[in-house]
Design a protein around this motif. Structure first.
Motif, PDB file in Angstrom:
ATOM      1  N   GLY A  19       0.838  -1.193   0.000  1.00  0.00           N
ATOM      2  CA  GLY A  19       0.000   0.000   0.000  1.00  0.00           C
ATOM      3  C   GLY A  19       0.872   1.242   0.000  1.00  0.00           C
ATOM      4  N   TYR A  20       0.578   2.145  -0.900  1.00  0.00           N
ATOM      5  CA  TYR A  20       1.281   3.421  -0.962  1.00  0.00           C
ATOM      6  C   TYR A  20       0.290   4.488  -0.510  1.00  0.00           C
ATOM      7  N   ARG A  21       0.509   5.036   0.677  1.00  0.00           N
ATOM      8  CA  ARG A  21      -0.351   6.084   1.219  1.00  0.00           C
ATOM      9  C   ARG A  21       0.318   7.420   0.930  1.00  0.00           C
ATOM     10  N   ILE A  22      -0.141   8.079  -0.139  1.00  0.00           N
ATOM     11  CA  ILE A  22       0.470   9.315  -0.621  1.00  0.00           C
ATOM     12  C   ILE A  22      -0.216  10.496   0.059  1.00  0.00           C
ATOM     13  N   ILE A  23       0.572  11.312   0.743  1.00  0.00           N
ATOM     14  CA  ILE A  23      -0.003  12.447   1.463  1.00  0.00           C
ATOM     15  C   ILE A  23      -0.644  13.396   0.459  1.00  0.00           C
ATOM     16  N   VAL A  24      -1.798  13.949   0.806  1.00  0.00           N
ATOM     17  CA  VAL A  24      -2.510  14.834  -0.112  1.00  0.00           C
ATOM     18  C   VAL A  24      -1.737  16.135  -0.314  1.00  0.00           C
TER      19      VAL A  24
END
Length: 119
Positions: free
Chosen positions: A95-100
């Motif tokens: 999972g790649y949780r990309i900061i907004v």
């Protein structure tokens, strides 16, 4: 004697800073890992690329996992921060949780857009 040991240790530490940084590829970017969370997840600092910038504009659907948000207060417009979580979307996934793009901080965590990739 003590002085030379301390100076030597400091010199070695300074030589290691930034030279042995581990890198990881996140979509179309070569990123530097900056810290590891308590659950083994990793935060990477990536250059702004076309693909990451597009993902940052999506509606947040996740949060950074186990990273203390106060350690990320140095967020800057020149980089995209990504929380990488093995098995985030099931077995054999990353999972790649990309900061907004405009980071939202609710006092406990940063919100992100989660993208899962099969390994």
């Amino acid at each position: 004697m003590k002085k030379s040991i301390i100076v030597g240790a400091m010199s070695l530490a300074m030589l290691g800073c930034g030279t042995d940084a581990e890198t990881v590829t996140v979509f179309d970017a070569e990123c530097e890992t900056v810290l590891t969370g308590e659950r083994g997840d990793v935060v990477a600092k990536c250059p702004v690329t076309e693909q990451l910038a597009a993902i940052q504009t999506e509606t947040p659907n996740a949060m950074f996992l186990s990273v203390d948000p106060t350690t990320l207060l140095a967020l800057d417009a020149e980089h995209v921060y990504v929380n990488i979580v093995d098995g985030d979307c099931g077995e054999n996934t990353i999972g790649y949780r990309i900061i907004v793009q405009t980071p939202v901080f609710d006092g406990e965590t940063f919100y992100a857009v989660n993208k899962c990739v099969a390994m």
